[in-house]
Scaffold this active site. Structure first.
Site, mmCIF file in Angstrom:
data_model
loop_
_atom_site.group_PDB
_atom_site.id
_atom_site.type_symbol
_atom_site.label_atom_id
_atom_site.label_comp_id
_atom_site.label_asym_id
_atom_site.label_seq_id
_atom_site.Cartn_x
_atom_site.Cartn_y
_atom_site.Cartn_z
ATOM 1 N N ASP A 347 0.835 -1.194 0.000
ATOM 2 C CA ASP A 347 0.000 0.000 0.000
ATOM 3 C C ASP A 347 0.877 1.254 0.000
ATOM 4 O OD1 ASP A 347 -2.727 1.234 0.444
ATOM 5 O OD2 ASP A 347 -1.719 1.939 2.262
ATOM 6 N N GLU A 383 1.578 -0.423 -5.043
ATOM 7 C CA GLU A 383 0.666 0.678 -5.346
ATOM 8 C C GLU A 383 1.599 1.878 -5.510
ATOM 9 O OE1 GLU A 383 -3.450 2.612 -3.659
ATOM 10 O OE2 GLU A 383 -1.842 2.271 -2.228
#
Length: 693
Positions: A347, A383
């Site tokens: 993330d 990401e």
């Protein structure tokens, strides 16, 4: 002697069969106390000062402590926020290396190191003891189950098809999952769920965060929770709320991984090392902040009272510090070695590679990952952005990484919502996005293609809502993205109009077809195959209810596209050029080609054709990538008018066979001559295979 010096060689609590070694890093502490609790975690039995400090690791060995013992830390040092220090020994702290947590966080003012409500804010000091409302860390026996053999599926990157799912949300509403397993790790691996994944043809399930996390106080006060779990406080402990046996979440998780592996399905974890649950300078003191705030977090150089927040979550972890980087690496190895996961999706991964001058492709994090023998064989997905300056880094990650390709998502949403003049970019996204990833020896698998993920509209909502509907989140509909590239096909939300319902299904089918025909790695959001809706909520992070859970009502209805997805994954397996390891090129000097872009008349496209005003038609042939293989001819028509086109005349093929037409419910098995005129219906995707018959 009961208490001895022990060792600094392994952080955390390590039981060796005789006793337990405790080791905690803190560069700026003056003293560290180990606090032992009773079996319920309610009563602090004693405090023991760790006797030794070696290279900023405080350590001690207790020969009468065994697995099951509950503990926490109190760390003494300066409380001086203006200098970046926030020690407060009145606060019980979680061990960053905790393998299991007992109890849950019960919010109160005592969890804040400063006096809430004081006009001096975090410059004030709070002396209340927070232990009563804190989870406790459990000493575990890490040898149990660690020696068992584990056979991993070992799916090659180019063959990977990812299914993104939430542990609870995936099975909570499935009637064919036993009630005691719904919403748990066990539910993921029950026979009916595995059978569903196999019907889809997915190879890899990517789980939203399962590392220990807490519910934000502001959400709890609204009677909501941090459903998605992007609020980590313990990077080693599996989240207990997902375990059928709350007393042993580690074994529950490992058993689930093993059963998925037995079915040939990989497990990736969505991990959140970019920030923690402690928030900004006014946040609680639960672990890292009270252990060594100035080491764990990025602080503003000119005013270390405040945090450099690249994540939008109040703080950012500083992986340029060797001990913080060590913790992240130890955590990753633990999940691979002990829990046997197959890889990670990071993330806001840009934050992990930040240095003093911003994102650094040669950062210590990337270097550590690259040389680590345990992590060398696992899948790594970024990401590739955060919210800081220079945070958008799609295409900039090292060669062993794959990246979420939001450019694919954006252009395919715009294209199928009816926007014209996009065929140039659509062509690049359908062929692996070489303009972004073709460098440093990277391959098409670098692009993780997706139209929908947990964050945003579901596929059904993408064609049912033009506006977000997030009122249930309690933020007056201010949260969530306003840039969705969605259409409602004429009515906002649910409708009984069969024409509109048919159009919505058609557009969903087109997106699914493109996703699996595109080169790169496809990622399917759980529930999109059965028309799951979140009622227009595009930020369901706090909705642990029927908004956030996958609704399976579309199963065995016209919204059920499980068989279609299965057809598409089968086509993907049958045509290796859809999952090529090499970048495509056009017409070569010897007349061969990787891809031919064709006009409706089957002529090769010119620059003028690419600039066709408001163009919405795209057709191309992918040559076989293996001897004896077949070409595949793909037609995309996002316009509202049917378009006549001709099947290509190529010397290698005599006829073409239709593989599918998204406007038809069944495949028409027909052999068609080269040059034959055909009709591309409005809003359609068609595909054909070349034959020598």
């Amino acid at each position: 002697m009961r208490l001895t010096a022990g060792t600094d060689s392994r952080l955390g609590a390590t039981w060796d069969g005789r006793g337990t070694n405790f080791a905690l890093f803190s560069a700026n502490a003056h003293k560290v106390e180990l606090c032992l609790f009773d079996a319920q975690g309610r009563r602090e039995l004693e405090r023991i000062e760790l006797p030794e400090r070696t290279e900023d690791v405080w350590h001690g060995y207790l020969n009468d402590v065994s697995p099951g013992q509950l503990y926490g830390y109190r760390v003494h040092g300066p409380y001086d926020p203006d200098r970046g220090h926030r020690f407060n020994a009145h606060k019980l702290l979680l061990d960053p290396y905790a393998k299991r947590l007992n109890g849950r966080l019960v919010w109160s003012e005592a969890h804040f190191a400063y006096r809430t409500g004081s006009p001096r804010e975090d410059l004030s000091f709070d002396r209340r003891d927070n232990a009563r409302g804190m989870p406790k860390v459990v000493v575990v026996d890490e040898t149990v189950g660690s020696g068992r053999r584990e056979t991993r599926p070992g799916v090659r990157w180019e063959d990977t098809i990812v299914y993104e799912a939430h542990v609870k949300g995936l099975t909570q509403l499935r009637d064919d999952v036993p009630p005691g397993l719904r919403g748990t790790f066990g539910g993921l691996a029950c026979p009916t769920m595995i059978a569903h994944l196999k019907r889809l043809g997915v190879t890899t399930i990517e789980l939203l965060p399962v590392q220990g996390f807490v519910d934000d106080r502001v959400l709890v006060e609204k009677k909501l929770v941090n459903y998605w779990g992007y609020n980590t406080i313990s990077f080693f402990a599996p989240e207990a709320r997902y375990a059928p046996d709350k007393d042993n979440p580690l074994d529950s998780f490992r058993t689930t991984v093993a059963r998925l592996h037995d079915a040939g399905i990989e497990v990736l974890l969505d991990v959140v090392y970019n920030h923690t649950a402690e928030g900004n300078h006014l946040g609680p003191t639960l672990s890292f902040r009270g252990i060594d705030n100035a080491s764990y977090y990025w602080l503003k150089p000119d005013n270390p009272r405040y945090y450099d927040d690249f994540t939008g979550c109040g703080n950012s972890m500083n992986l340029t510090h060797p001990r913080v980087l060590q913790m992240v690496m130890d955590s990753l190895r633990y999940w691979v070695e002990v829990c046997h996961v197959d890889g990670f999706r990071f993330d806001l991964a840009t934050t992990l590679a930040r240095g003093s001058n911003g994102f650094d492709r040669n950062s210590g994090f990337f270097t550590a990952i690259r040389q680590d023998p345990i992590l060398a064989g696992v899948k790594l997905v970024a990401e590739p952005w955060d919210l800081g300056m220079g945070g958008y880094q799609v295409g900039a990650f090292p060669s062993q990484w794959s990246e979420w390709n939001d450019r694919y998502r954006s252009v395919m949403r715009r294209y199928w919502s009816g926007e014209g003049s996009l065929i140039g970019e659509v062509s690049r996204r359908m062929t692996g996005s070489s303009d972004m990833f073709n460098r440093d020896g990277r391959m098409p698998r670098a692009s993780i293609n997706h139209v929908t993920v947990h964050d945003g509209f579901t596929l059904a909502d993408l064609f049912s809502y033009e506006r977000k509907h997030n009122v249930a989140n309690g933020e007056d509909n201010r949260d969530g993205s306003n840039d969705n590239h969605s259409i409602n096909c004429g009515v906002e939300g649910p409708t009984d109009d069969p024409k509109l319902l048919g159009m919505r299904r058609q557009l969903r089918k087109n997106q699914l077809a493109c996703l699996f025909l595109a080169q790169g790695v496809p990622l399917l959001l759980a529930g999109d195959e059965v028309g799951n809706s979140q009622a227009g909520n595009n930020n369901a992070y706090c909705q642990d209810n029927e908004i956030g859970w996958v609704g399976w009502d579309g199963t065995n209805t016209e919204d059920d596209m499980v068989e279609f997805v299965g057809l598409m994954t089968d086509i993907r397996r049958r045509f290796p050029q859809l999952r090529s390891r090499r970048w495509l090129d056009g017409r070569r000097a010897d007349g061969s080609y990787g891809v031919l872009w064709l006009t409706p008349s089957a002529a090769e496209m010119t620059d003028q054709d690419w600039a066709f005003p408001d163009g919405r038609f795209l057709a191309y042939v992918l040559s076989p990538s293996e001897p004896g293989g077949s070409a595949i001819f793909i037609v995309l028509n996002s316009g509202v008018q049917e378009i006549e086109f001709h099947l290509p005349k190529l010397p290698e093929y005599q006829t073409w066979k239709e593989l599918f037409d998204t406007t038809k419910n069944t495949v028409q098995v027909a052999t068609l001559g080269c040059g034959n005129p055909m009709i591309a219906p409005p809003r359609s995707v068609l595909a054909f295979s070349g034959t020598t018959e």
